[in-house]
Design a protein around this motif. Structure first.
Motif: not given
Length: 69
Positions: A13-14, A42-44, A48-50, A66-69
């Motif tokens: 996602g973002d 975290t992207l907008d 772009r990097t927010r 928020g990523i699970e392995e």
């Protein structure tokens, strides 16, 4: 300083998790360094990097993204 190598990139996602490797010497101290570091971006809505967070622990960086392995 830019990383020597990008070891892994995962986008969800973002959020983007980037696992990197750095080596070299401290600019002022001259002390040698060799480390891996996680960046969580975290992207907008325009891509772009927010926000940028750094973590020394890969698992902690993955959780922050928020990523699970």
């Amino acid at each position: 300083q830019l990383p020597d190598r990008i070891l892994e990139i995962i986008r969800d996602g973002d959020r983007v998790f980037v696992w990197t490797h750095f080596s070299g010497h401290g600019a002022d101290s001259g002390v040698a360094m060799d480390m891996e570091l996680a960046h969580v971006l975290t992207l907008d809505e325009d891509g772009r990097t927010r926000r940028l967070e750094e973590f020394f622990d890969r698992a902690e960086g993955l959780r922050a993204a928020g990523i699970e392995e």
